[in-house]
Write a protein that holds these residues in place. Structure first.
Motif, short mmCIF file in Angstrom:
data_model
loop_
_atom_site.label_atom_id
_atom_site.label_comp_id
_atom_site.label_asym_id
_atom_site.label_seq_id
_atom_site.Cartn_x
_atom_site.Cartn_y
_atom_site.Cartn_z
N GLU A 1 0.83 -1.21 0.00
CA GLU A 1 0.00 0.00 0.00
C GLU A 1 0.87 1.26 0.00
O GLU A 1 0.57 2.23 -0.69
CB GLU A 1 -0.94 0.00 1.21
N HIS B 1 -8.82 -2.46 -1.76
CA HIS B 1 -8.17 -3.19 -0.67
C HIS B 1 -8.40 -2.53 0.68
O HIS B 1 -8.40 -3.19 1.72
CB HIS B 1 -6.67 -3.33 -0.92
N ASN B 2 -8.56 -1.20 0.67
CA ASN B 2 -8.72 -0.47 1.91
C ASN B 2 -9.75 0.65 1.68
O ASN B 2 -9.37 1.81 1.51
CB ASN B 2 -7.37 0.10 2.38
#
Length: 192
Positions: free
Chosen positions: A37, A66-67
């Motif tokens: 990330e 993903h986040n």
């Protein structure tokens, strides 16, 4: 027997072939997908600096898969749309940030900048007042309120001075703001 003249073309060819063979490896490394990330955020920041908005948005979308709660990426997405001149989309994303994270003042500030650029000074002022209510130590909000007080048909220099002084008191190390306040006071003295 080999002479230097005979070896030179073969040596040069070997050097050129080895150099070109390594170029794709370097290029492939530069364009590999980020592995973490943090690498993706670094890439996004680089793309933003390089004004590669579409690529940055693509990577932001991937990172948000993903986040999805990453506020930093959501904010960068809104800023990119603003820089691209897509104010309706930027407004939508800044408003979403304000609704989801009302304690973060930057979306208020950026949304106010959009409204001010569109000539809606009342809405811009309202947003900046919300920002300094949420965070009374938000010096940039006060500075921007000072700037707004000077715009429009009836500039309010007294109000602008109050906002600039408040901003300077909150950010005593901000040399640009200090120079701005000094120049503004000098302007007021000369026009009194």
């Amino acid at each position: 027997m080999f002479t230097l003249k005979k070896l030179l073309p073969y040596t040069m060819a070997a050097i050129l072939l080895s150099a070109t063979a390594s170029l794709p490896a370097v290029a492939a490394f530069e364009y590999d997908e980020p592995r973490t990330e943090n690498e993706r955020i670094e890439l996004i920041d680089r793309l933003i600096v390089e004004n590669q908005w579409r690529d940055a948005l693509k990577h932001i979308a991937q990172a948000l898969k993903h986040n999805p709660q990453n506020v930093q990426l959501k904010f960068k997405r809104a800023v990119i749309y603003s820089r691209m001149g897509d104010n309706p989309t930027a407004k939508r994303y800044f408003n979403e940030l304000i609704r989801s994270y009302p304690e973060i003042v930057e979306p208020y500030n950026n949304l106010a900048a959009i409204y001010a650029s569109e000539g809606n000074l009342v809405k811009a002022r309202e947003l900046l007042l919300q920002a300094v209510t949420v965070n009374p130590n938000f010096s940039m909000g006060y500075e921007n309120l000072g700037d707004l007080a000077l715009q429009g048909k009836n500039p309010d220099t007294a109000q602008a001075l109050q906002y600039y002084e408040k901003a300077a008191s909150l950010a005593p190390d901000d040399k640009v703001l200090a120079r701005k306040l000094k120049a503004f006071k000098k302007h007021l003295d000369q026009n009194s």
